[in-house]
Design a protein around this motif. Structure first.
Motif, PDB file in Angstrom:
ATOM      1  N   ASP A   1     -25.152  22.354 -18.547  1.00  0.00           N
ATOM      2  CA  ASP A   1     -25.982  21.145 -18.638  1.00  0.00           C
ATOM      3  C   ASP A   1     -26.205  20.747 -20.090  1.00  0.00           C
ATOM      4  N   LEU A   2     -26.488  21.722 -20.920  1.00  0.00           N
ATOM      5  CA  LEU A   2     -26.714  21.445 -22.340  1.00  0.00           C
ATOM      6  C   LEU A   2     -25.448  20.903 -22.995  1.00  0.00           C
ATOM      7  N   HIS A   3     -24.308  21.456 -22.628  1.00  0.00           N
ATOM      8  CA  HIS A   3     -23.026  20.976 -23.147  1.00  0.00           C
ATOM      9  C   HIS A   3     -22.811  19.505 -22.777  1.00  0.00           C
ATOM     10  N   GLU A   4     -23.143  19.155 -21.540  1.00  0.00           N
ATOM     11  CA  GLU A   4     -22.994  17.767 -21.094  1.00  0.00           C
ATOM     12  C   GLU A   4     -23.940  16.838 -21.854  1.00  0.00           C
ATOM     13  N   ILE A   5     -25.154  17.299 -22.113  1.00  0.00           N
ATOM     14  CA  ILE A   5     -26.117  16.492 -22.867  1.00  0.00           C
ATOM     15  C   ILE A   5     -25.621  16.270 -24.289  1.00  0.00           C
TER      16      ILE A   5
ATOM     17  N   ASN B   1     -22.508  16.294 -25.329  1.00  0.00           N
ATOM     18  CA  ASN B   1     -21.385  15.339 -25.274  1.00  0.00           C
ATOM     19  C   ASN B   1     -21.888  13.912 -25.111  1.00  0.00           C
ATOM     20  N   PHE B   2     -22.860  13.711 -24.229  1.00  0.00           N
ATOM     21  CA  PHE B   2     -23.390  12.383 -23.990  1.00  0.00           C
ATOM     22  C   PHE B   2     -24.051  11.820 -25.249  1.00  0.00           C
ATOM     23  N   LYS B   3     -24.874  12.621 -25.920  1.00  0.00           N
ATOM     24  CA  LYS B   3     -25.556  12.162 -27.124  1.00  0.00           C
ATOM     25  C   LYS B   3     -24.548  11.858 -28.236  1.00  0.00           C
ATOM     26  N   THR B   4     -23.484  12.633 -28.314  1.00  0.00           N
ATOM     27  CA  THR B   4     -22.450  12.397 -29.319  1.00  0.00           C
ATOM     28  C   THR B   4     -21.769  11.044 -29.068  1.00  0.00           C
ATOM     29  N   LEU B   5     -21.470  10.763 -27.808  1.00  0.00           N
ATOM     30  CA  LEU B   5     -20.873   9.468 -27.470  1.00  0.00           C
ATOM     31  C   LEU B   5     -21.836   8.319 -27.757  1.00  0.00           C
ATOM     32  N   CYS B   6     -23.122   8.534 -27.502  1.00  0.00           N
ATOM     33  CA  CYS B   6     -24.125   7.496 -27.789  1.00  0.00           C
ATOM     34  C   CYS B   6     -24.193   7.197 -29.283  1.00  0.00           C
ATOM     35  N   VAL B   7     -24.133   8.234 -30.105  1.00  0.00           N
ATOM     36  CA  VAL B   7     -24.157   8.034 -31.557  1.00  0.00           C
ATOM     37  C   VAL B   7     -22.934   7.244 -31.992  1.00  0.00           C
ATOM     38  N   ALA B   8     -21.781   7.629 -31.484  1.00  0.00           N
ATOM     39  CA  ALA B   8     -20.549   6.929 -31.855  1.00  0.00           C
ATOM     40  C   ALA B   8     -20.604   5.461 -31.439  1.00  0.00           C
ATOM     41  N   LYS B   9     -21.092   5.203 -30.241  1.00  0.00           N
ATOM     42  CA  LYS B   9     -21.164   3.822 -29.764  1.00  0.00           C
ATOM     43  C   LYS B   9     -22.150   3.007 -30.594  1.00  0.00           C
ATOM     44  N   SER B  10     -23.303   3.582 -30.900  1.00  0.00           N
ATOM     45  CA  SER B  10     -24.295   2.861 -31.706  1.00  0.00           C
ATOM     46  C   SER B  10     -23.758   2.557 -33.099  1.00  0.00           C
TER      47      SER B  10
ATOM     48  N   ALA C   1     -31.641  15.116 -32.936  1.00  0.00           N
ATOM     49  CA  ALA C   1     -31.675  15.769 -31.631  1.00  0.00           C
ATOM     50  C   ALA C   1     -30.427  16.627 -31.414  1.00  0.00           C
ATOM     51  N   LEU C   2     -29.272  16.132 -31.835  1.00  0.00           N
ATOM     52  CA  LEU C   2     -28.035  16.904 -31.696  1.00  0.00           C
ATOM     53  C   LEU C   2     -28.088  18.197 -32.505  1.00  0.00           C
ATOM     54  N   THR C   3     -28.664  18.131 -33.681  1.00  0.00           N
ATOM     55  CA  THR C   3     -28.804  19.336 -34.505  1.00  0.00           C
ATOM     56  C   THR C   3     -29.658  20.379 -33.788  1.00  0.00           C
ATOM     57  N   GLU C   4     -30.744  19.927 -33.182  1.00  0.00           N
ATOM     58  CA  GLU C   4     -31.620  20.844 -32.447  1.00  0.00           C
ATOM     59  C   GLU C   4     -30.930  21.380 -31.188  1.00  0.00           C
ATOM     60  N   LEU C   5     -30.211  20.514 -30.485  1.00  0.00           N
ATOM     61  CA  LEU C   5     -29.510  20.952 -29.278  1.00  0.00           C
ATOM     62  C   LEU C   5     -28.411  21.961 -29.603  1.00  0.00           C
TER      63      LEU C   5
END
Length: 81
Positions: free
Chosen positions: A13-17, A19-28, A54-58
């Motif tokens: 689950d954490l891995h998926e989160i 990945n999702f946050k990384t894609l959100c950063v790239a899109k933004s 948040a990604l650093t903490e995750l």
């Protein structure tokens, strides 16, 4: 509690989160170039900055995952010549 390992499903689950946050950063970051409104651009930059934090903490939490995926030493053999 910090030294405890994550359960396998928590790690996935954490891995998926992550990945999702990384894609959100790239899109933004990419969309900022298309935005002409300065207020919206600043809001998007704020989202990027908060997401990176948040990604650093995750990623620090992800270090407690109970498994590792080894990197293959050789490339796969092609099946088509």
């Amino acid at each position: 509690m910090d030294s405890q390992k994550l359960a396998a499903h928590e790690s996935i689950d954490l891995h998926e989160i992550i990945n999702f946050k990384t894609l959100c950063v790239a899109k933004s970051k990419l969309m900022q170039g298309l935005v002409f409104d300065q207020d919206l651009r600043e809001l998007m930059q704020k989202d990027v900055d908060q997401s990176i934090q948040a990604l650093t903490e995750l990623q620090a939490i992800y270090q407690r995952a109970p498994f590792e995926a080894p990197v293959p030493e050789s490339k796969p053999t092609p099946i088509i010549n």
